[in-house]
Write a protein that holds these residues in place. Structure first.
Motif, PDB file in Angstrom:
ATOM      1  N   UNK A   1     -54.643  14.645  92.181  1.00  0.00           N
ATOM      2  CA  UNK A   1     -53.405  15.339  92.532  1.00  0.00           C
ATOM      3  C   UNK A   1     -53.472  16.826  92.166  1.00  0.00           C
ATOM      4  N   UNK A   2     -52.318  17.440  92.020  1.00  0.00           N
ATOM      5  CA  UNK A   2     -52.239  18.880  91.753  1.00  0.00           C
ATOM      6  C   UNK A   2     -52.957  19.273  90.468  1.00  0.00           C
ATOM      7  N   UNK A   3     -53.381  20.519  90.419  1.00  0.00           N
ATOM      8  CA  UNK A   3     -53.953  21.136  89.209  1.00  0.00           C
ATOM      9  C   UNK A   3     -55.167  20.402  88.662  1.00  0.00           C
ATOM     10  N   UNK A   4     -55.930  19.820  89.555  1.00  0.00           N
ATOM     11  CA  UNK A   4     -57.182  19.195  89.104  1.00  0.00           C
ATOM     12  C   UNK A   4     -58.074  20.310  88.551  1.00  0.00           C
ATOM     13  N   UNK A   5     -58.613  20.096  87.368  1.00  0.00           N
ATOM     14  CA  UNK A   5     -59.513  21.099  86.791  1.00  0.00           C
ATOM     15  C   UNK A   5     -58.821  22.372  86.353  1.00  0.00           C
ATOM     16  N   UNK A   6     -57.532  22.296  86.037  1.00  0.00           N
ATOM     17  CA  UNK A   6     -56.801  23.479  85.561  1.00  0.00           C
ATOM     18  C   UNK A   6     -57.422  23.980  84.255  1.00  0.00           C
ATOM     19  N   UNK A   7     -57.608  25.278  84.160  1.00  0.00           N
ATOM     20  CA  UNK A   7     -58.168  25.896  82.944  1.00  0.00           C
ATOM     21  C   UNK A   7     -59.514  25.297  82.542  1.00  0.00           C
ATOM     22  N   UNK A   8     -60.260  24.831  83.515  1.00  0.00           N
ATOM     23  CA  UNK A   8     -61.565  24.212  83.245  1.00  0.00           C
ATOM     24  C   UNK A   8     -62.428  25.162  82.405  1.00  0.00           C
ATOM     25  N   UNK A   9     -63.080  24.614  81.376  1.00  0.00           N
ATOM     26  CA  UNK A   9     -63.818  25.464  80.445  1.00  0.00           C
ATOM     27  C   UNK A   9     -65.277  25.057  80.298  1.00  0.00           C
ATOM     28  N   UNK A  10     -65.850  24.477  81.315  1.00  0.00           N
ATOM     29  CA  UNK A  10     -67.280  24.202  81.219  1.00  0.00           C
ATOM     30  C   UNK A  10     -67.717  22.828  81.708  1.00  0.00           C
ATOM     31  N   UNK A  11     -66.787  21.902  81.888  1.00  0.00           N
ATOM     32  CA  UNK A  11     -67.157  20.570  82.376  1.00  0.00           C
ATOM     33  C   UNK A  11     -67.375  20.621  83.884  1.00  0.00           C
ATOM     34  N   UNK A  12     -67.894  19.514  84.419  1.00  0.00           N
ATOM     35  CA  UNK A  12     -68.024  19.377  85.862  1.00  0.00           C
ATOM     36  C   UNK A  12     -67.123  18.253  86.345  1.00  0.00           C
TER      37      UNK A  12
ATOM     38  N   UNK B   1     -56.099  16.435  86.244  1.00  0.00           N
ATOM     39  CA  UNK B   1     -57.308  15.684  85.883  1.00  0.00           C
ATOM     40  C   UNK B   1     -58.342  16.665  85.344  1.00  0.00           C
ATOM     41  N   UNK B   2     -58.922  16.323  84.218  1.00  0.00           N
ATOM     42  CA  UNK B   2     -59.964  17.172  83.644  1.00  0.00           C
ATOM     43  C   UNK B   2     -59.470  18.518  83.146  1.00  0.00           C
ATOM     44  N   UNK B   3     -58.188  18.629  82.861  1.00  0.00           N
ATOM     45  CA  UNK B   3     -57.640  19.905  82.383  1.00  0.00           C
ATOM     46  C   UNK B   3     -58.404  20.409  81.170  1.00  0.00           C
ATOM     47  N   UNK B   4     -58.768  21.658  81.180  1.00  0.00           N
ATOM     48  CA  UNK B   4     -59.436  22.385  80.078  1.00  0.00           C
ATOM     49  C   UNK B   4     -60.749  21.740  79.601  1.00  0.00           C
ATOM     50  N   UNK B   5     -61.270  20.797  80.371  1.00  0.00           N
ATOM     51  CA  UNK B   5     -62.474  20.095  79.903  1.00  0.00           C
ATOM     52  C   UNK B   5     -63.626  21.075  79.717  1.00  0.00           C
ATOM     53  N   UNK B   6     -64.389  20.882  78.656  1.00  0.00           N
ATOM     54  CA  UNK B   6     -65.422  21.857  78.272  1.00  0.00           C
ATOM     55  C   UNK B   6     -66.831  21.359  78.500  1.00  0.00           C
TER      56      UNK B   6
ATOM     57  N   UNK C   1     -55.449   6.658  87.482  1.00  0.00           N
ATOM     58  CA  UNK C   1     -55.146   7.313  86.202  1.00  0.00           C
ATOM     59  C   UNK C   1     -53.892   8.161  86.300  1.00  0.00           C
ATOM     60  N   UNK C   2     -53.151   8.215  85.195  1.00  0.00           N
ATOM     61  CA  UNK C   2     -52.004   9.115  85.108  1.00  0.00           C
ATOM     62  C   UNK C   2     -52.461  10.542  84.841  1.00  0.00           C
ATOM     63  N   UNK C   3     -51.515  11.359  84.426  1.00  0.00           N
ATOM     64  CA  UNK C   3     -51.748  12.787  84.188  1.00  0.00           C
ATOM     65  C   UNK C   3     -52.858  13.022  83.153  1.00  0.00           C
ATOM     66  N   UNK C   4     -53.648  14.048  83.399  1.00  0.00           N
ATOM     67  CA  UNK C   4     -54.540  14.583  82.362  1.00  0.00           C
ATOM     68  C   UNK C   4     -55.678  13.670  81.942  1.00  0.00           C
ATOM     69  N   UNK C   5     -56.252  12.914  82.885  1.00  0.00           N
ATOM     70  CA  UNK C   5     -57.405  12.086  82.496  1.00  0.00           C
ATOM     71  C   UNK C   5     -58.531  13.008  82.022  1.00  0.00           C
ATOM     72  N   UNK C   6     -59.191  12.623  80.958  1.00  0.00           N
ATOM     73  CA  UNK C   6     -60.328  13.377  80.407  1.00  0.00           C
ATOM     74  C   UNK C   6     -59.966  14.812  80.053  1.00  0.00           C
ATOM     75  N   UNK C   7     -58.717  15.049  79.677  1.00  0.00           N
ATOM     76  CA  UNK C   7     -58.329  16.428  79.332  1.00  0.00           C
ATOM     77  C   UNK C   7     -59.180  16.891  78.153  1.00  0.00           C
TER      78      UNK C   7
ATOM     79  N   UNK D   1     -51.098   8.408  80.958  1.00  0.00           N
ATOM     80  CA  UNK D   1     -51.530   9.786  80.684  1.00  0.00           C
ATOM     81  C   UNK D   1     -52.729   9.845  79.732  1.00  0.00           C
ATOM     82  N   UNK D   2     -53.507  10.897  79.909  1.00  0.00           N
ATOM     83  CA  UNK D   2     -54.519  11.349  78.944  1.00  0.00           C
ATOM     84  C   UNK D   2     -55.585  10.308  78.603  1.00  0.00           C
ATOM     85  N   UNK D   3     -55.894   9.444  79.548  1.00  0.00           N
ATOM     86  CA  UNK D   3     -56.961   8.478  79.278  1.00  0.00           C
ATOM     87  C   UNK D   3     -58.259   9.246  78.988  1.00  0.00           C
ATOM     88  N   UNK D   4     -58.984   8.823  77.968  1.00  0.00           N
ATOM     89  CA  UNK D   4     -60.261   9.440  77.575  1.00  0.00           C
ATOM     90  C   UNK D   4     -60.103  10.910  77.189  1.00  0.00           C
TER      91      UNK D   4
END
Ligand SMILES: Cc1cc2nc3c(=O)[nH]c(=O)nc-3n(C[C@H](O)[C@H](O)[C@H](O)COP(=O)(O)O)c2cc1C
Lengths: 453, 233
Positions: free
Chosen positions: B121-132, B105-110, B82-88, B65-68
């Motif tokens: 997997x599911x919820x890729x880019x959930x709550x994305x806040x500015x990242x690509x 993946x990339x959750x809330x990334x800014x 990667x596990x859950x929440x990579x680059x969160x 989980x949460x790599x980077x």
């Protein structure tokens, strides 16, 4: 409303109602007004403040005080300490507070910048902490709060690693007492340019925050999330977990297992800036019922006093503080009380409260952003009415009063530290409170559910 | 990175003998940025989190989980899954996953760029806040849920309820979309969008024609409370 000599009722408008007119207990005036409002607007009521219904609370408990078999402490000569350390389990830099009363998490957005600054000033003056909220950390509150707790909420508005590293502790918010299972709300008129930018949202939208965290579900994931936060902050600062009071016994055990340094437990009376009324009044359990569950859970895990317990939800007086500590809490947090100390609901704004359809003592439309006292608003002209220095001084006075009251009661029970208060110092006035708080009904040794029937 | 830094031999951490704590602690040194090689990650969690300097981290294997997580400035490349929440909550920099990524993946990334070589997997880019985020394969259900800003580019297909309760994030999908979430609609691809997509594909080193993608965004019907929307509240 008052009663006339003839037994009739005088309405707020001054009109007298004959005694032959009988108000329904089921459909009372509040209920009727709400049905009328619902029929008009077709939308649930959203408001601030906490639950308004009466629930069993600290008023239903009394201290026994010292007597022949135990002696009290002298008020001015014998020490009664009030300090508390939070985060002794894993953090290399635990938080030391001079008083066991902290300021609860309230967001910039819900509150004005001046209100946040005043909270920081008041808390810092008496050596306690403040907490950010759903909307990120502002430079002003970091500057004015010696000890600032940084909330990690489901919305993650404004979340960033620099503020994490700048914080004195992290509070992972699972829920709050006013709405366990619900997310934050901030209505459009409070989304100013600054609030919108901090939250990465368009200006003016009615914003509903997520109610579940985006990157973890359940206690096993939470444990890993906490590991990540510890790694990011090099295991320096404490990590709290905040839960609304519901299935408290289990939530506390799971929070301990997930690696919390401290647990923040918010009862159903707890305040909010904006929540559906139906949520505020109908979800969660009173803090009185939740504290003994939390303490039982901690004791079974041999974690009482090792994982600190901070409780909130309707704390108003030093007596409330003392009773919460006697039931086993390490500290309390206050929200609504702190805002009232800053000047919320002050009678000097009565004319304006009336203009917006309320009255001092009743004002709860904190969602609307029109606060005459300049607290729950983002309007610059309104905000300017709250002098953060004066507000801070009032809050410091209030916190000192709470502390003195709490010490007074602790001394009367013969305690040299407020943490030495214990359930044995208490009795209950009602059977309900006795059962919930697990202390005997006054004058008996009966604790419903524990002994006897 | 300067030539001398590139030339210096990379630091090496073997997570069978070194701890994740030791690795992260080293990566938190703002002055020592350079190349760091991590072997035998064995699915461990919270690897290379909270970096705030232009490190170049290469991870040889699968991570948990949460790599980077919350990355700033660094480039982190995972030669594995990667596990859950990579680059969160990433702020800046780049995270490249050569394999596939688990949920959120990339959750809330800014800020910064997350590239997933396989599927997410599911919820890729959930709550994305500015990242690509650029995914070469497909994404699971509820991707870009409540996404606020930034772009999600999907070269394969998207699962159910794409972009549910979307705010201002832009979604570009080349393949099939199983279904759109509440308030998410297909939108016209104008020149500025083709331009933006071309730049993102190039940055992610993906060889694809922007003209093959469709754009999705918010209908903005849920931005303010309206009684007629009661069914979706
Ligand atoms: C204006 C206001 C804003 C609040 N904002 C948040 C918040 O952002 N995050 C949170 O966890 N709790 C929030 N709360 C709840 C408080 O943190 C706390 O749990 C509650 O106010 C305690 O109950 P009391 O108000 O009766 O003291 C808010 C409360 C108020 C009154």
């Amino acid at each position: 409303m008052a009663t006339t000599e003839s037994g009739g009722t005088v309405l707020a408008t001054g009109r007298q109602v004959a005694p032959s007119l009988r108000e329904s207990a089921t459909f009372d005036r509040n209920v009727i007004a709400e049905i009328q409002r619902a029929a008009r607007e077709g939308m649930y009521d959203i408001r601030g403040f906490g639950a308004k219904r009466r629930v069993p609370n600290f008023d239903d408990l009394l201290f026994l005080g010292a007597s022949v078999s135990r002696y009290p402490l002298e008020g001015y000569r014998e020490r009664c300490a009030t300090d508390v350390t939070i985060g002794t389990r894993f953090a290399s830099e635990p938080i030391h507070l001079d008083i066991p009363i902290t300021i609860a998490g309230m967001s910039f957005g819900a509150l004005s910048g001046n209100a946040k600054e005043a909270l920081g000033r008041g808390a810092s003056e008496v050596g306690t902490s403040t907490t950010t909220g759903d909307g990120g950390m502002t430079p002003e509150e970091r500057e004015h709060s010696n000890k600032l707790i940084y909330q990690l909420l489901p919305s993650r508005y404004g979340m960033n690693p620099d503020d994490l590293r700048r914080a004195d502790a992290i509070e992972v918010v699972i829920g709050q007492g006013a709405k366990p299972g619900g997310g934050g709300m901030l209505l459009g008129h409070k989304i100013s340019d600054r609030v919108a930018a901090m939250r990465d949202l368009p200006k003016g939208i009615d914003q509903r925050s997520a109610c579940r965290h985006p990157d973890w579900t359940g206690p096993d994931d939470l444990e890993i999330k906490i590991e990540e936060l510890r790694e990011i902050t090099d295991w320096r600062i404490p990590i709290y977990i905040k839960v609304g009071a519901t299935r408290t016994y289990y939530d506390v055990a799971l929070a301990v297992k997930a690696g919390a340094d401290a647990i923040v437990l918010d009862g159903m009376q707890g305040g909010t800036a904006a929540t559906q009324e139906v949520f505020i009044e109908h979800v969660g359990i009173p803090i009185l019922a939740a504290i003994p569950q939390a303490v039982e859970s901690l004791m079974e895990l041999d974690m009482h006093r090792k994982v600190q317990l901070i409780v909130s939800g309707g704390i108003r007086t030093g007596a409330d503080v003392a009773k919460a500590l006697a039931l086993g809490a390490d500290a309390v947090a206050i929200g609504v009380g702190a805002l009232i100390a800053l000047g919320d609901n002050a009678p000097e704004h009565e004319a304006e409260y009336e203009r917006i359809g309320s009255s001092s003592g009743f004002y709860d439309d904190w969602q609307a952003g029109l606060d005459p006292a300049g607290i729950s608003t983002q309007e610059p002209e309104l905000e300017a009415r709250l002098d953060p220095v004066l507000g801070g001084r009032r809050l410091a006075n209030y916190l000192r009063t709470l502390t003195l009251e709490c010490q007074t009661l602790a001394r009367a029970c013969g305690k040299s530290h407020v943490h030495n208060l214990e359930p044995e110092d208490l009795c209950a006035l009602t059977i309900e409170a006795a059962a919930m708080a697990r202390v005997p009904l006054a004058g008996t040794s009966w604790i419903p559910g524990v002994n006897g029937i | 990175m300067s030539a001398s830094q590139t030339a210096a031999p990379p630091l090496h951490f073997d997570l069978r003998t070194d701890t994740v704590r030791a690795l992260n602690s080293r990566l938190h040194d703002p002055d020592g940025a350079g190349r760091v090689q991590v072997s035998n990650p064995d699915g461990r969690h919270a690897i290379a989190v909270g970096i705030d300097a232009p490190y170049e981290v290469e991870i040889d294997g699968h991570v948990g989980y949460y790599c980077a997580g919350m990355n700033k400035q660094a480039t982190v490349r995972v030669h594995g899954n990667c596990g859950v929440g990579v680059a969160e909550n990433m702020m800046s920099g780049r995270v490249i996953v050569e394999g596939s990524a688990s949920q959120a993946a990339g959750a809330t990334a800014r800020g910064g760029l997350l590239v997933v070589g396989g599927d997410a997997s599911a919820r890729c880019g959930i709550s994305l806040k500015g990242a690509n985020i650029v995914v070469r394969g497909s994404v699971g259900h509820m991707s870009a849920f409540m996404a606020q800003r930034g772009c999600l580019v999907v070269c394969g297909d998207a699962g159910e309820a794409l972009g549910d309760s979307l705010y201002e994030a832009r979604l570009y999908v080349r393949g099939e979309v199983a279904s759109l979430g509440a308030d998410c609609i297909a939108k016209e691809m104008r020149d500025e969008h083709l331009e933006q997509l071309r730049a993102l594909l190039e940055a992610a080193e993906v060889d694809a024609d922007p003209a093959d993608f469709r754009r999705y965004g918010s209908a903005r019907q849920l931005y303010n409370f309206k009684i007629d929307n009661v069914g979706v509240y």
